[in-house]
Each structure stands twice: as C-alpha cells, then as structure tokens.
Write a protein that holds these residues in place. Structure first.
Motif, PDB file in Angstrom:
ATOM      1  N   TYR A   1       0.834  -1.205   0.000  1.00  0.00           N
ATOM      2  CA  TYR A   1       0.000   0.000   0.000  1.00  0.00           C
ATOM      3  C   TYR A   1       0.869   1.255   0.000  1.00  0.00           C
ATOM      4  CZ  TYR A   1       0.930   0.313   5.062  1.00  0.00           C
ATOM      5  OH  TYR A   1       1.533   0.410   6.294  1.00  0.00           O
ATOM      6  N   GLN A   2       0.336   2.337  -0.564  1.00  0.00           N
ATOM      7  CA  GLN A   2       1.056   3.612  -0.629  1.00  0.00           C
ATOM      8  C   GLN A   2       0.387   4.712   0.204  1.00  0.00           C
ATOM      9  OE1 GLN A   2       1.825   4.805  -4.701  1.00  0.00           O
ATOM     10  NE2 GLN A   2       2.125   2.682  -5.334  1.00  0.00           N
ATOM     11  N   TYR A   3      -0.845   4.458   0.634  1.00  0.00           N
ATOM     12  CA  TYR A   3      -1.605   5.428   1.429  1.00  0.00           C
ATOM     13  C   TYR A   3      -2.275   4.680   2.570  1.00  0.00           C
ATOM     14  CZ  TYR A   3      -0.816   8.247  -2.701  1.00  0.00           C
ATOM     15  OH  TYR A   3      -0.205   8.916  -3.731  1.00  0.00           O
ATOM     16  N   ILE A   4      -2.446   5.373   3.692  1.00  0.00           N
ATOM     17  CA  ILE A   4      -3.077   4.761   4.853  1.00  0.00           C
ATOM     18  C   ILE A   4      -3.995   5.784   5.509  1.00  0.00           C
ATOM     19  CG2 ILE A   4      -1.132   5.346   6.379  1.00  0.00           C
ATOM     20  CD1 ILE A   4      -1.724   2.630   7.822  1.00  0.00           C
ATOM     21  N   ALA A   5      -5.130   5.334   5.998  1.00  0.00           N
ATOM     22  CA  ALA A   5      -6.103   6.254   6.602  1.00  0.00           C
ATOM     23  C   ALA A   5      -6.655   5.673   7.890  1.00  0.00           C
ATOM     24  CB  ALA A   5      -7.235   6.545   5.630  1.00  0.00           C
ATOM     25  N   LYS A   6      -6.987   6.568   8.799  1.00  0.00           N
ATOM     26  CA  LYS A   6      -7.720   6.216  10.013  1.00  0.00           C
ATOM     27  C   LYS A   6      -9.117   6.812   9.882  1.00  0.00           C
ATOM     28  CE  LYS A   6      -9.247   7.528  14.289  1.00  0.00           C
ATOM     29  NZ  LYS A   6     -10.246   8.613  14.514  1.00  0.00           N
ATOM     30  N   LEU A   7     -10.133   5.995  10.090  1.00  0.00           N
ATOM     31  CA  LEU A   7     -11.529   6.409   9.905  1.00  0.00           C
ATOM     32  C   LEU A   7     -12.352   6.040  11.123  1.00  0.00           C
ATOM     33  CD1 LEU A   7     -14.026   7.279   8.175  1.00  0.00           C
ATOM     34  CD2 LEU A   7     -13.996   4.978   7.192  1.00  0.00           C
ATOM     35  N   ASP A   8     -13.209   6.976  11.573  1.00  0.00           N
ATOM     36  CA  ASP A   8     -14.140   6.696  12.672  1.00  0.00           C
ATOM     37  C   ASP A   8     -15.382   5.984  12.149  1.00  0.00           C
ATOM     38  OD1 ASP A   8     -12.394   7.902  14.382  1.00  0.00           O
ATOM     39  OD2 ASP A   8     -13.620   9.671  14.780  1.00  0.00           O
ATOM     40  N   GLY A   9     -16.090   5.324  13.053  1.00  0.00           N
ATOM     41  CA  GLY A   9     -17.272   4.564  12.670  1.00  0.00           C
ATOM     42  C   GLY A   9     -18.573   5.318  12.849  1.00  0.00           C
ATOM     43  N   ASP A  10     -18.500   6.655  12.920  1.00  0.00           N
ATOM     44  CA  ASP A  10     -19.727   7.450  13.075  1.00  0.00           C
ATOM     45  C   ASP A  10     -19.783   8.568  12.040  1.00  0.00           C
ATOM     46  OD1 ASP A  10     -17.715   9.064  14.027  1.00  0.00           O
ATOM     47  OD2 ASP A  10     -18.536   9.295  16.048  1.00  0.00           O
ATOM     48  N   MET A  11     -19.223   8.290  10.849  1.00  0.00           N
ATOM     49  CA  MET A  11     -19.107   9.302   9.799  1.00  0.00           C
ATOM     50  C   MET A  11     -19.891   8.890   8.551  1.00  0.00           C
ATOM     51  SD  MET A  11     -17.059  11.254  11.447  1.00  0.00           S
ATOM     52  CE  MET A  11     -16.737  12.496  10.185  1.00  0.00           C
ATOM     53  N   SER A  12     -20.251   9.890   7.747  1.00  0.00           N
ATOM     54  CA  SER A  12     -20.761   9.624   6.404  1.00  0.00           C
ATOM     55  C   SER A  12     -20.188  10.672   5.464  1.00  0.00           C
ATOM     56  CB  SER A  12     -22.292   9.621   6.359  1.00  0.00           C
ATOM     57  OG  SER A  12     -22.816  10.886   6.720  1.00  0.00           O
ATOM     58  N   PHE A  13     -20.138  10.339   4.175  1.00  0.00           N
ATOM     59  CA  PHE A  13     -19.504  11.209   3.187  1.00  0.00           C
ATOM     60  C   PHE A  13     -19.968  10.790   1.799  1.00  0.00           C
ATOM     61  CE2 PHE A  13     -16.881   8.055   5.250  1.00  0.00           C
ATOM     62  CZ  PHE A  13     -16.521   7.185   4.232  1.00  0.00           C
ATOM     63  N   GLY A  14     -19.819  11.702   0.840  1.00  0.00           N
ATOM     64  CA  GLY A  14     -20.314  11.477  -0.502  1.00  0.00           C
ATOM     65  C   GLY A  14     -19.484  10.483  -1.292  1.00  0.00           C
ATOM     66  N   PRO A  15     -20.011   9.981  -2.418  1.00  0.00           N
ATOM     67  CA  PRO A  15     -19.357   8.919  -3.191  1.00  0.00           C
ATOM     68  C   PRO A  15     -18.048   9.309  -3.848  1.00  0.00           C
ATOM     69  CG  PRO A  15     -21.303   9.737  -4.349  1.00  0.00           C
ATOM     70  CD  PRO A  15     -21.345  10.326  -2.974  1.00  0.00           C
ATOM     71  N   ARG A  16     -17.768  10.597  -3.990  1.00  0.00           N
ATOM     72  CA  ARG A  16     -16.513  11.026  -4.603  1.00  0.00           C
ATOM     73  C   ARG A  16     -15.492  11.503  -3.563  1.00  0.00           C
ATOM     74  NH1 ARG A  16     -16.483  15.354  -8.220  1.00  0.00           N
ATOM     75  NH2 ARG A  16     -14.583  14.459  -9.123  1.00  0.00           N
ATOM     76  N   TYR A  17     -15.741  11.198  -2.310  1.00  0.00           N
ATOM     77  CA  TYR A  17     -14.853  11.704  -1.259  1.00  0.00           C
ATOM     78  C   TYR A  17     -13.402  11.262  -1.486  1.00  0.00           C
ATOM     79  CZ  TYR A  17     -12.801  12.956   3.171  1.00  0.00           C
ATOM     80  OH  TYR A  17     -11.961  13.504   4.125  1.00  0.00           O
ATOM     81  N   LEU A  18     -13.175   9.966  -1.635  1.00  0.00           N
ATOM     82  CA  LEU A  18     -11.804   9.501  -1.832  1.00  0.00           C
ATOM     83  C   LEU A  18     -11.200  10.073  -3.108  1.00  0.00           C
ATOM     84  CD1 LEU A  18     -11.878   5.747  -0.724  1.00  0.00           C
ATOM     85  CD2 LEU A  18     -10.845   7.681   0.467  1.00  0.00           C
ATOM     86  N   GLU A  19     -11.994  10.136  -4.126  1.00  0.00           N
ATOM     87  CA  GLU A  19     -11.532  10.704  -5.390  1.00  0.00           C
ATOM     88  C   GLU A  19     -11.039  12.146  -5.187  1.00  0.00           C
ATOM     89  OE1 GLU A  19     -13.370  11.483  -9.836  1.00  0.00           O
ATOM     90  OE2 GLU A  19     -14.486  10.206  -8.442  1.00  0.00           O
ATOM     91  N   MET A  20     -11.787  12.926  -4.406  1.00  0.00           N
ATOM     92  CA  MET A  20     -11.417  14.311  -4.135  1.00  0.00           C
ATOM     93  C   MET A  20     -10.113  14.391  -3.338  1.00  0.00           C
ATOM     94  SD  MET A  20     -13.854  16.078  -5.532  1.00  0.00           S
ATOM     95  CE  MET A  20     -13.534  17.680  -4.835  1.00  0.00           C
ATOM     96  N   MET A  21      -9.895  13.444  -2.414  1.00  0.00           N
ATOM     97  CA  MET A  21      -8.663  13.445  -1.631  1.00  0.00           C
ATOM     98  C   MET A  21      -7.453  13.187  -2.522  1.00  0.00           C
ATOM     99  SD  MET A  21      -9.812  14.228   1.315  1.00  0.00           S
ATOM    100  CE  MET A  21     -11.254  14.986   0.538  1.00  0.00           C
ATOM    101  N   PHE A  22      -7.582  12.245  -3.436  1.00  0.00           N
ATOM    102  CA  PHE A  22      -6.458  11.939  -4.314  1.00  0.00           C
ATOM    103  C   PHE A  22      -6.208  13.054  -5.324  1.00  0.00           C
ATOM    104  CE2 PHE A  22      -7.070   7.614  -2.667  1.00  0.00           C
ATOM    105  CZ  PHE A  22      -5.743   7.345  -2.319  1.00  0.00           C
ATOM    106  N   ASP A  23      -7.216  13.832  -5.626  1.00  0.00           N
ATOM    107  CA  ASP A  23      -6.991  15.041  -6.434  1.00  0.00           C
ATOM    108  C   ASP A  23      -5.998  15.961  -5.734  1.00  0.00           C
ATOM    109  OD1 ASP A  23      -8.600  14.463  -8.600  1.00  0.00           O
ATOM    110  OD2 ASP A  23     -10.361  15.510  -7.815  1.00  0.00           O
ATOM    111  N   GLN A  24      -6.127  16.097  -4.414  1.00  0.00           N
ATOM    112  CA  GLN A  24      -5.235  16.971  -3.659  1.00  0.00           C
ATOM    113  C   GLN A  24      -3.810  16.414  -3.613  1.00  0.00           C
ATOM    114  OE1 GLN A  24      -6.116  20.032  -2.587  1.00  0.00           O
ATOM    115  NE2 GLN A  24      -8.099  19.611  -3.561  1.00  0.00           N
ATOM    116  N   PHE A  25      -3.690  15.107  -3.448  1.00  0.00           N
ATOM    117  CA  PHE A  25      -2.362  14.498  -3.476  1.00  0.00           C
ATOM    118  C   PHE A  25      -1.694  14.724  -4.832  1.00  0.00           C
ATOM    119  CE2 PHE A  25      -3.773  11.534   0.047  1.00  0.00           C
ATOM    120  CZ  PHE A  25      -2.835  11.981   0.966  1.00  0.00           C
ATOM    121  N   ALA A  26      -2.493  14.689  -5.904  1.00  0.00           N
ATOM    122  CA  ALA A  26      -1.943  14.885  -7.245  1.00  0.00           C
ATOM    123  C   ALA A  26      -1.403  16.297  -7.431  1.00  0.00           C
ATOM    124  CB  ALA A  26      -3.014  14.583  -8.296  1.00  0.00           C
TER     125      ALA A  26
END
Length: 319
Positions: A119-144
């Motif tokens: 793996y090249q990326y790692i995340a910590k996520l809580d179990g009481d969250m919700s987010f839209g379907p493009r959330y991860l896509e938007m994060m990788f836009d920032q890394f780019a």
C-alpha cells in the motif's frame, strides 16, 4: 450511479497507474483504511454505506472492533460477506472506552493485520461518519496537486436542527475522524502517538519535517460527523476538560491555549465548553502533568502558534 470501470473515472497522476479493477469491476487504489470502532451499532451503517458507494475503493478496509458490547461486529460481518475489501478483526474488551490512546492502540493493531503490504496510502476512519461517493476521489486530487502533501481531509460538519454546523478546524489541520496519509510521510513521523490530541501531534510533526497538511472545503468533500465532537466518553463536558488536559500534554503555548478556549466558546456547549478547555489546561499545568517529551516539537509548535496569534492580531488591527 457509482462508476465501475476504469474508463469512467480518470486515473489520478499521483497513483502512477496503480488503480486496479477488483473482481466486482470496481477500481481500487493502493490505500489501506483502518477503522477502530467500539459500540457503533447505531451509526456504523452510515460509514459502511458511504465507503461501499465510493467511486474508487481502498484495496483493504480493516475494521478493528475494540471490545463492542452491541451489534457492531455483526453489522460489519454482514457487509464483509458482500464486499471482499472489508475485513473485521477483533481485540479483547478492555472493559471501557479509552479515548485518545485507546483509539490509536486499536489503529496500531489494525496496522499489524494488513495483508496488502504494498500500500502507498493509509487512513484512520471513525465509525460514526458519512460522506459522498466522490470523497476519496477528491482526496487523491489533492495528493496529485502537491507532492509534499502528507495528509488530507475534507471539512467536518454535523447536523443540528436540520442545518449543517461546521466543526471548525484550520486549513493546516486534518480531521481526525478521517485522516488520509501518504505512507512515506506517515512512517517518517513515526505514526500516531497513543495519547489524547494524537491528531494534533501528528500534523505538527509532519509540518516540522517539511511536509504539508490540508483540510479543504468542497461540496463533495464534506465529512458528516454524527456525534458531537468530544462527547464519546461519558459526556461533552468531561470531553472538554479532557481536551484541555490534552493540549497541555501536546505542549500548547499558554496564550494559544487561552485563545483556543475562547474560540471554542461559540460551539456547543456554548461558553462553558471553552471555559472547560481552559480549566483542563490550567489544571494540568498546576499539577505539572506530563507533556509530550519532544523539545524540538514543542519549540516548533510554539513558534507556529505565536505566529498565528500575531497574524490574527495584525489582521484585526488593519480592518
């Protein structure tokens, strides 16, 4: 409809063509997500549903059950049977919810269970969250956009009386509820420390080592938090006192600690919450409670905090 082929979602330059297609036809990225959870049966379906709807998926999502006494493990198993990137691992019950250090201990246990070691990326996520379907896509836009970006998140909101209320964090901070790291940066800072305010120590350590950190506004990068921040242990009042003790441990400059408490007075519980943060800090100071044992870190933190206060002061004087 969620895209399911590589043609439907362009590959991000930062991933260097490492997007793959899994057995279900979904794109996966070299990302491992670890979610420490305990007694989240009322909310965890929101998080699970948000993740399975992503336009790109992690190669592995390890949900660490940290001694739940409710139906949390059963709910996770239900999803794991349908989605092969989801995996439940369980730790023995310590008998209580240990905030801060307990979350990081569970996270570290999850790290020890990773199967996809490339793996090249790692995340910590809580179990009481919700987010839209493009959330991860938007994060990788920032890394780019920024090769020196260590960690990223969207902004955090909660729903209150039918309105979205922001849980305010500055742009240089990254939401602890879903903190996504570039692996090389995460390993360079030594990971998370097992203390309250771990999610502040890591960010300032990354910046001290020359990395950038970011939380940003975008309608498709909103994180909805379904529990009032700091209320998971007994009640929010106890949480605010703990917050004050946490910023003492982290090494806050006294002026910045007081300014932080005053700033938080405009959030629930109004006024009293900020006063409790200040009281917790002063209480720890009077008791000479332990502090994060890294003088270089504290020096860097104080310089940054005093610069922030100076900037705010001169900004207000020029208005």
């Amino acid at each position: 409809m969620v895209p399911s082929t590589t043609e439907q979602v362009p590959q991000h330059p930062v991933l260097n063509n490492n997007i793959k297609v899994d057995s279900s036809g979904y794109q996966t990225v070299p990302l491992v997500i670890i979610a420490p959870v305990r007694d989240e049966a009322d909310l965890i379906r929101l998080t699970l549903d948000s993740m399975v709807r992503q336009t790109i998926r992690p190669v592995e999502w390890i949900i660490v059950d940290d001694g739940s006494q409710d139906a949390t493990p059963d709910i996770v198993r239900e999803y794991a049977e349908k989605y092969d990137f989801i995996r439940l691992v369980q730790r023995p019950d310590r008998g209580f919810r240990k905030v801060g250090g307990g979350v990081v201990a569970a996270f570290k246990y999850g790290v020890s269970q990773i199967k996809h070691q490339d793996y090249q990326y790692i995340a910590k996520l809580d179990g009481d969250m919700s987010f839209g379907p493009r959330y991860l896509e938007m994060m990788f836009d920032q890394f780019a956009k920024d090769e020196k970006l260590a960690a990223v998140s969207g902004k955090v909101f909660r729903e209150e009386d039918g309105k979205k209320i922001e849980e305010i964090i500055i742009d240089e901070h990254v939401a602890g509820q879903f903190k996504l790291y570039r692996r090389v940066a995460f390993e360079q800072i030594g990971g998370f420390v097992e203390e309250v305010l771990w999610d502040g120590i890591d960010v300032h350590t990354a910046r001290m080592k020359g990395w950038n950190t970011l939380s940003f506004y975008h309608p498709e990068a909103i994180l909805m938090h379904h529990r009032l921040m700091g209320s998971s242990d007994k009640n929010v009042y106890r949480g605010r006192l703990r917050w004050g003790r946490g910023i003492w441990f982290m090494g806050y400059h006294p002026l910045y600690a007081i300014a932080s408490g005053i700033f938080r007075m405009r959030e629930k519980p109004f006024i009293i919450g900020g006063l409790l943060i200040i009281a917790g800090y002063l209480q720890a100071a009077l008791k000479h409670a332990p502090r994060y044992d890294n003088p270089e870190f504290r020096k860097h933190l104080h310089q940054w905090q005093l610069a922030q206060i100076k900037r705010l002061f001169f900004k207000s004087k020029t208005k």
